[in-house]
Write an enzyme that holds these catalytic residues in place. Structure first.
Site, PDB file in Angstrom:
ATOM      1  N   ASP A  56       0.812  -1.205   0.000  1.00 39.12           N
ATOM      2  CA  ASP A  56       0.000   0.000   0.000  1.00 39.12           C
ATOM      3  C   ASP A  56       0.854   1.268   0.000  1.00 39.12           C
ATOM      4  O   ASP A  56       2.071   1.220   0.191  1.00 39.12           O
ATOM      5  CB  ASP A  56      -0.886   0.000   1.249  1.00 39.12           C
ATOM      6  N   TYR A  95       7.760  -9.755   6.524  1.00 39.55           N
ATOM      7  CA  TYR A  95       7.568  -8.318   6.726  1.00 39.55           C
ATOM      8  C   TYR A  95       8.229  -7.888   8.025  1.00 39.55           C
ATOM      9  O   TYR A  95       8.383  -8.689   8.955  1.00 39.55           O
ATOM     10  CB  TYR A  95       6.078  -7.966   6.823  1.00 39.55           C
TER      11      TYR A  95
END
Lengths: 266, 266
Positions: A52, A110
């Site tokens: 994003d 992540y």
């Protein structure tokens, strides 16, 4: 025709996310433009997943099919000279024609980073969420452990997820403390929309004492986004690595089935 | 009237240097504007030295005189809320009225950072000079050692220096290697215009094999800028710290005598 796999890093601060869309600057669009300048081909690259707006990547992977005869070892340097300073191609490989950077992915890692200093580290400011007040890190570690394994992560996913189901496997998850910063590393077979950020936002409530560590498991079982904490800010999140187990033929991720919106973390 | 000493960090990428000047955005101007918004006073701050366009600071120091009664511990937070993201005030203290952040300074430490990776670390790109080809670091260390002590640094200073003399003392200088990066730390009683950058540019010639380590001493003795290497790029340089030995009354630096241009590193 060849299939080229590429590892790319980017500072997400100046992008409206990885994937091309009608508005805003995207990583995908910048890379496709660089390939067009280099080869003259109008190519659509396939990313391992979306990131994003504001999310960074140390090791995002994409692939693309090309008729170009540019030697494999020249791709990285040739693309880097055509890219802006916030995108750096790290490696390129020839991969089998059937390799698909999203469907072939086995594991993704992540990192979510928090700046614990009283005042933010100005150099790390675009990459760390600033949280100057006290956090109970031991409680956050205990809470995070509830999420390891194969679970339905509906509670820790944006309500805008369009996936047919929310079952994913987290292989490893841990915190690392360095001077003035706390990093959460999380590795799984796939991540849902906003999943790492909702997990982090909820763990911040644990760290602040608003929730107990065991609430992380209770929220998981409740299968409702409304039970979890807020979505942590995008700029603390970095896609660290995507692993393929030797670039072998695709063995599907849990989330391979939907091509419509195979989103990744914000 | 009070005298406030302040430690400030900034990402120099978006500034035309520390010191106010007719053109471009400067750190000094931004801070003076924030003080004006806070107290209503038109104040000129006194920096410990200039930093040139693109140079960063982890611990620059300035002071200013004010009639404001804002409690000491409130200054940092009050100014930070009025500053842009690339300036962060770290601390503020009440200092004696005669304290002068430049004249009272005892030691300054700079760091010059080099990214050794094949392709640049995208997150550190604004803070490290990218040098992907081989460097002989042992030779650079040996060369740097010639500069420690009290010397005339004319050879390692911009020809635009306006100082009456170029004698400075380097107390310590060393390299530190971390994964993918090389940092030079250098501490002295004062630095001339471009001094650290010319030293680094010359040491890069040593690392590349164009000069021998002993040439660093020979160049020093030659007292001519034309003997040294190029001025290394600004963005690799960071002012790490300014020390005052307990904020005591001024004991002059070697470079205290000229108020006209008491420049610091680019």
């Amino acid at each position: 025709m060849r299939n080229i796999g590429v590892k790319v890093s980017y500072d997400g601060s100046g992008f409206n996310g990885f994937q091309s869309q009608p508005y805003g600057r995207t990583v995908q669009h910048e890379i496709e433009k660089a390939i067009r300048h280099l080869t003259g081909e109008e190519i659509v690259i396939i990313g391992s997943g979306r990131t994003d707006a504001g999310v960074h990547a140390m090791g995002q992977v994409f692939n693309f099919h090309t008729a170009s005869t540019i030697p494999t070892e020249r791709w990285a340097i040739a693309l880097n000279t055509r890219l802006s300073k916030d995108i750096v191609i790290l490696e390129a490989w020839d991969v089998p024609l059937e390799f698909h950077s999203r469907r072939s992915a086995k594991r993704k890692t992540y990192r979510y980073s928090i700046d614990l200093n009283k005042f933010p580290d100005v150099f790390m400011r675009p990459y760390r969420f600033h949280h100057p007040t006290k956090l109970n890190i031991a409680a956050m570690e205990e809470g995070l452990a509830y999420l390891v394994g194969r679970h339905d992560f509906t509670s820790y996913t944006s309500i805008h997820s369009t996936k047919p189901h929310h079952i994913r496997t987290i292989y490893e998850a841990s915190f690392q403390l360095e001077e003035g910063a706390l990093h959460m590393y999380i590795t799984g077979n796939g991540f849902l929309y906003n999943m790492v950020r909702v997990i982090m936002g909820t763990l911040l409530w644990v760290g602040q004492g608003k929730l107990k560590p065991a609430d992380m498991g209770r929220i998981l079982e409740g299968k409702s986004r409304s039970l979890a904490g807020p979505t942590a800010m995008a700029h603390g999140l970095t896609l660290v690595d995507v692993e393929y187990g030797g670039w072998s033929a695709p063995e599907p991720l849990d989330d391979h089935e939907s091509d419509f919106r195979d989103e990744d973390e914000e």
